[in-house]
Structures are given as structure tokens and as C-alpha cells.
Design a protein around this motif. Structure first.
Motif, mmCIF file in Angstrom:
data_model
loop_
_atom_site.group_PDB
_atom_site.id
_atom_site.type_symbol
_atom_site.label_atom_id
_atom_site.label_comp_id
_atom_site.label_asym_id
_atom_site.label_seq_id
_atom_site.Cartn_x
_atom_site.Cartn_y
_atom_site.Cartn_z
ATOM 1 N N HIS A 36 -48.088 64.657 43.056
ATOM 2 C CA HIS A 36 -48.626 64.616 41.699
ATOM 3 C C HIS A 36 -50.077 64.147 41.653
ATOM 4 N N ALA A 37 -50.486 63.323 42.629
ATOM 5 C CA ALA A 37 -51.856 62.827 42.633
ATOM 6 C C ALA A 37 -52.243 62.366 44.030
ATOM 7 N N CYS A 38 -53.526 62.480 44.310
ATOM 8 C CA CYS A 38 -54.116 61.973 45.553
ATOM 9 C C CYS A 38 -55.262 61.065 45.140
ATOM 10 N N LEU A 39 -55.217 59.815 45.578
ATOM 11 C CA LEU A 39 -56.197 58.823 45.156
ATOM 12 C C LEU A 39 -56.726 58.071 46.369
ATOM 13 N N ILE A 40 -58.011 57.778 46.351
ATOM 14 C CA ILE A 40 -58.613 56.942 47.386
ATOM 15 C C ILE A 40 -59.408 55.863 46.665
ATOM 16 N N PHE A 41 -59.102 54.595 46.982
ATOM 17 C CA PHE A 41 -59.769 53.438 46.388
ATOM 18 C C PHE A 41 -60.486 52.658 47.466
ATOM 19 N N ASN A 42 -61.540 51.924 47.055
ATOM 20 C CA ASN A 42 -62.079 50.932 47.964
ATOM 21 C C ASN A 42 -61.419 49.596 47.637
ATOM 22 N N THR A 43 -61.769 48.549 48.348
ATOM 23 C CA THR A 43 -61.095 47.262 48.159
ATOM 24 C C THR A 43 -61.430 46.612 46.815
ATOM 25 N N ALA A 44 -62.497 47.053 46.170
ATOM 26 C CA ALA A 44 -62.860 46.516 44.855
ATOM 27 C C ALA A 44 -62.154 47.245 43.715
ATOM 28 N N GLY A 45 -61.448 48.317 44.024
ATOM 29 C CA GLY A 45 -60.723 49.054 42.998
ATOM 30 C C GLY A 45 -61.453 50.257 42.456
ATOM 31 N N LYS A 46 -62.615 50.557 42.994
ATOM 32 C CA LYS A 46 -63.359 51.729 42.534
ATOM 33 C C LYS A 46 -62.756 52.982 43.173
ATOM 34 N N ALA A 47 -62.453 53.949 42.342
ATOM 35 C CA ALA A 47 -61.867 55.191 42.846
ATOM 36 C C ALA A 47 -62.947 56.023 43.530
ATOM 37 N N ARG A 48 -62.731 56.342 44.786
ATOM 38 C CA ARG A 48 -63.652 57.193 45.543
ATOM 39 C C ARG A 48 -63.253 58.660 45.448
ATOM 40 N N LEU A 49 -61.972 58.895 45.213
ATOM 41 C CA LEU A 49 -61.469 60.253 44.999
ATOM 42 C C LEU A 49 -60.231 60.138 44.121
ATOM 43 N N SER A 50 -60.131 60.993 43.140
ATOM 44 C CA SER A 50 -58.911 61.052 42.332
ATOM 45 C C SER A 50 -58.663 62.501 41.958
ATOM 46 N N LYS A 51 -57.574 63.014 42.453
ATOM 47 C CA LYS A 51 -57.189 64.397 42.180
ATOM 48 C C LYS A 51 -55.775 64.379 41.641
ATOM 49 N N PHE A 52 -55.616 64.887 40.406
ATOM 50 C CA PHE A 52 -54.305 64.942 39.765
ATOM 51 C C PHE A 52 -53.836 66.391 39.749
ATOM 52 N N TYR A 53 -52.592 66.603 40.111
ATOM 53 C CA TYR A 53 -52.019 67.944 40.155
ATOM 54 C C TYR A 53 -51.063 68.195 38.996
ATOM 55 N N SER A 54 -50.962 67.244 38.076
ATOM 56 C CA SER A 54 -50.157 67.390 36.870
ATOM 57 C C SER A 54 -51.095 67.234 35.683
ATOM 58 N N PRO A 55 -50.933 68.041 34.639
ATOM 59 C CA PRO A 55 -51.828 67.923 33.482
ATOM 60 C C PRO A 55 -51.644 66.578 32.778
ATOM 61 N N SER A 56 -52.767 65.957 32.409
ATOM 62 C CA SER A 56 -52.722 64.668 31.730
ATOM 63 C C SER A 56 -54.068 64.411 31.066
ATOM 64 N N SER A 57 -54.094 63.469 30.159
ATOM 65 C CA SER A 57 -55.333 63.121 29.458
ATOM 66 C C SER A 57 -56.174 62.178 30.318
ATOM 67 N N PRO A 58 -57.485 62.138 30.076
ATOM 68 C CA PRO A 58 -58.336 61.212 30.848
ATOM 69 C C PRO A 58 -57.932 59.749 30.677
ATOM 70 N N GLN A 59 -57.485 59.366 29.484
ATOM 71 C CA GLN A 59 -57.079 57.976 29.263
ATOM 72 C C GLN A 59 -55.837 57.626 30.077
ATOM 73 N N SER A 60 -54.856 58.521 30.111
ATOM 74 C CA SER A 60 -53.650 58.231 30.890
ATOM 75 C C SER A 60 -53.953 58.229 32.379
ATOM 76 N N ARG A 61 -54.902 59.046 32.806
ATOM 77 C CA ARG A 61 -55.303 59.025 34.219
ATOM 78 C C ARG A 61 -55.948 57.691 34.582
ATOM 79 N N ALA A 62 -56.792 57.187 33.707
ATOM 80 C CA ALA A 62 -57.431 55.894 33.960
ATOM 81 C C ALA A 62 -56.390 54.784 34.017
ATOM 82 N N ASP A 63 -55.393 54.859 33.139
ATOM 83 C CA ASP A 63 -54.323 53.859 33.160
ATOM 84 C C ASP A 63 -53.529 53.918 34.461
ATOM 85 N N VAL A 64 -53.247 55.133 34.929
ATOM 86 C CA VAL A 64 -52.506 55.302 36.181
ATOM 87 C C VAL A 64 -53.325 54.795 37.356
ATOM 88 N N LEU A 65 -54.626 55.078 37.382
ATOM 89 C CA LEU A 65 -55.492 54.575 38.451
ATOM 90 C C LEU A 65 -55.447 53.053 38.511
#
Length: 105
Positions: free
Chosen positions: A3-32
Motif C-alpha cells: 500500500h505504501a513505500c516510505l523512507i524516513f531519516n532519523t529526524a522523521g523527515k520523509a525522504r521518499l513517500s509513495k502511496f499505491y492506494s488513493p488517499s487525500s494529502p492530509q490522511s497521507r501526512a497523518d499516516v507518515l
């Protein structure tokens, strides 16, 4: 299904975020934020599989209950996370992360 591929650094900044399910930007930020909090709080001695809290409605159809699992692996300052459902093999996904991280692409 992945459903998603995410890469974070140790500070929590997303370096890559790819979602394969449709969703709103706000819900994606909440999931991250939820996934980073979940993974960063886990001790290194625990396994690399964690169940996503049941309240996450970002994935799947509205009103549909989907049991999801976060499979992650830490490499130096990066954390590679994949969000999958129960049809995926956890060890195969962990191997996919290992191969992908060492290929440098």
C-alpha cells in the motif's frame, strides 16, 4: 498488496513517500507521522514487523476494515518502511527492502 513505500531519516523527515492506494494529502501526512512514531519508538531488539493501528483509514475503500502491517528496516540514518496487507509475506518484503537498499537505487 503493498500500500505504501516510505523512507524516513532519523529526524522523521520523509525522504521518499509513495502511496499505491488513493488517499487525500492530509490522511497521507497523518499516516507518515503515525508510522514514523510507531517505528522510531521500537527498540532495536524487537522484530521488524509492526501492526498499523486499526484507526488508519487512509488505505482501502471508505468503511472497509483492512489489517495492515508495517515492515521496516533501519540502515544507518534511514528507515525503509513498507505498508502491506495480510496477503504479502513479511520475510519476502524484508528481503525486498534489503535488496533495494543495497542496490543503491
Amino acid at each position: 498488496m503493498i500500500h505504501a513505500c516510505l523512507i524516513f531519516n532519523t529526524a522523521g523527515k520523509a525522504r521518499l513517500s509513495k502511496f499505491y492506494s488513493p488517499s487525500s494529502p492530509q490522511s497521507r501526512a497523518d499516516v507518515l507521522q503515525t508510522i514514523f512514531t510507531l517505528v522510531s519508538a521500537r527498540d532495536d531488539t524487537l522484530c521488524n514487523f509492526a501492526d498499523l493501528p486499526a484507526g488508519q483509514t487512509c488505505f482501502g475503500e471508505p468503511g472497509e476494515q483492512v489489517d495492515l502491517r508495517v515492515i521496516y528496516r533501519r540502515f544507518a540514518t534511514l528507515c525503509f518502511c513498507l505498508v502491506v496487507d495480510e496477503s504479502e509475506s513479511e520475510l519476502a518484503i524484508l528481503d525486498l527492502i534489503q535488496v533495494r537498499a543495497h542496490s543503491g537505487a
